[in-house]
Enzyme design. Structure first.
Site, mmCIF file in Angstrom:
data_model
loop_
_atom_site.group_PDB
_atom_site.id
_atom_site.type_symbol
_atom_site.label_atom_id
_atom_site.label_comp_id
_atom_site.label_asym_id
_atom_site.label_seq_id
_atom_site.Cartn_x
_atom_site.Cartn_y
_atom_site.Cartn_z
ATOM 1 N N GLY A 1 -7.440 5.613 4.623
ATOM 2 C CA GLY A 1 -7.007 6.568 3.616
ATOM 3 C C GLY A 1 -7.406 7.988 3.986
ATOM 4 O O GLY A 1 -8.486 8.225 4.525
ATOM 5 N N GLU B 1 0.810 -1.218 0.000
ATOM 6 C CA GLU B 1 0.000 0.000 0.000
ATOM 7 C C GLU B 1 0.853 1.282 0.000
ATOM 8 O O GLU B 1 0.371 2.341 0.381
ATOM 9 C CB GLU B 1 -0.939 -0.012 1.203
ATOM 10 C CG GLU B 1 -1.896 -1.192 1.212
ATOM 11 C CD GLU B 1 -2.771 -1.208 2.442
ATOM 12 O OE1 GLU B 1 -3.623 -0.305 2.572
ATOM 13 O OE2 GLU B 1 -2.585 -2.098 3.282
ATOM 14 N N ASN C 1 -10.436 -0.260 10.255
ATOM 15 C CA ASN C 1 -9.251 0.336 9.638
ATOM 16 C C ASN C 1 -8.719 1.418 10.566
ATOM 17 O O ASN C 1 -9.335 2.484 10.704
ATOM 18 C CB ASN C 1 -9.610 0.945 8.285
ATOM 19 C CG ASN C 1 -10.217 -0.076 7.341
ATOM 20 O OD1 ASN C 1 -9.513 -0.807 6.675
ATOM 21 N ND2 ASN C 1 -11.548 -0.145 7.305
#
Length: 310
Positions: free
Chosen positions: A270, A16, A266
């Site tokens: 992001g 990532e 998460n």
């Protein structure tokens, strides 16, 4: 006491890396409107970057994937006396493991999908998977983010083909839930808005997530107010049950009967302006710059408390 500089960690060498670079640059630009910011592009995962000073810096990490999200970097920062935003080492390690996370959520009464877990190439039979989970399934690595390695299969032949790609590492298989995919941000213990994810090909995999135009995002999600509130309450409960702090983003499927099933947490989601956590926060009135301030606030408080005698 002098105010600290914000050290934005980005890059790394996980699958990532490119996602992390985008998040880190966007976060650094926003934070620099309020703080002095230093950016550290990690090129390896052996150690914390040189120049990171616990007396001068508070870390805001956008390192996605292994090292960044699995608790390793957090443990190294704890050992070095560095204050940082986001979940601590223990909750990061827990939530990076999808199987351990789901076990903790189930124990806390948060609904999760059924699963079959396998590792070290000891593959289950496709017929066993179909008999336990049904013919439509999702295969995913236990410890990866950003939909890395995600596979969808329909029927025994496709399942067998997918299993052949899963001979290394630890994997889980879940039933593919027909319905809506949604996500909700948690910031300082508060669940924000519910966002609906609509991949145009029906599969929210890596390609759909990061290819422009392949996914629609509906904010707020087109679900009832009662269901939205239930998802927000369950997400908050999940956040607390896993010992998370500061912020996270929690993903969930809602079946055609309106029943939510939580998939994962998460801890370093992001953070480009178009990312899902900012979308969720925008539903509660936060613009991107305000959100970044909010995300770093608790770490600044911990730094001040820890240095109050200085």
């Amino acid at each position: 006491m002098k105010e600290p500089r914000i050290a934005v960690l980005l890059g790394g060498t996980s699958a990532e890396r490119e996602v992390s670079l985008g998040s880190g640059k966007a976060a650094a630009a926003a934070l620099s409107k309020f703080f002095e910011v230093d950016v550290f592009d990690l090129q390896s995962y052996a150690e914390l970057p040189g120049g990171l000073d616990p007396r001068r810096h508070v870390v805001f990490s956008t390192l996605h994937g292994s090292f960044g999200e699995d608790g390793t970097a957090q443990r190294l920062m704890d050992e070095a006396g560095v204050y940082y935003a986001g979940c601590d080492a223990a909750s990061s390690a827990l939530t990076f493991d999808k199987v351990a996370t789901k076990a903790k959520l189930a124990e806390a009464g948060v609904p999760v999908p059924a699963e079959i877990v396998f590792e070290n190439g000891e593959l289950p039979l496709a017929s066993t998977i179909v008999s336990v989970l049904g013919p439509s399934v999702v295969l995913k690595p236990v410890a990866e983010g950003s939909s890395v390695g995600l596979q969808f299969a329909e029927g025994e032949t496709e399942i067998t083909d997918c299993l052949e790609k899963c001979r290394e590492g630890r994997w889980l298989v879940e039933p593919r839930i027909a319905g809506k995919e949604v996500t909700v941000g948690i910031v300082q213990g508060e669940a924000l808005g519910v966002v609906e994810i609509r991949p145009l090909n029906g599969r929210f995999d890596y390609e759909s997530k990061y290819t422009k135009g392949m996914t629609e995002y509906i904010a707020p999600a087109e679900i009832s107010a009662d269901l939205s509130e239930r998802i927000r309450k369950l997400a908050t409960h999940a956040f607390e049950a896993c010992g998370c702090r500061d912020y996270a983003r929690i993903d969930c499927m809602v079946d055609t009967g309106g029943n939510p099933y939580f998939l994962e947490i998460n801890t370093l989601p992001g953070l480009k302006e178009t990312s899902l956590l900012p979308m969720s926060a925008a539903l509660f009135g936060y613009n991107f710059d305000e959100l970044l301030q909010k995300l770093v606030e608790p770490a600044l408080l911990r730094y001040r408390d820890g240095n109050s005698s200085s």
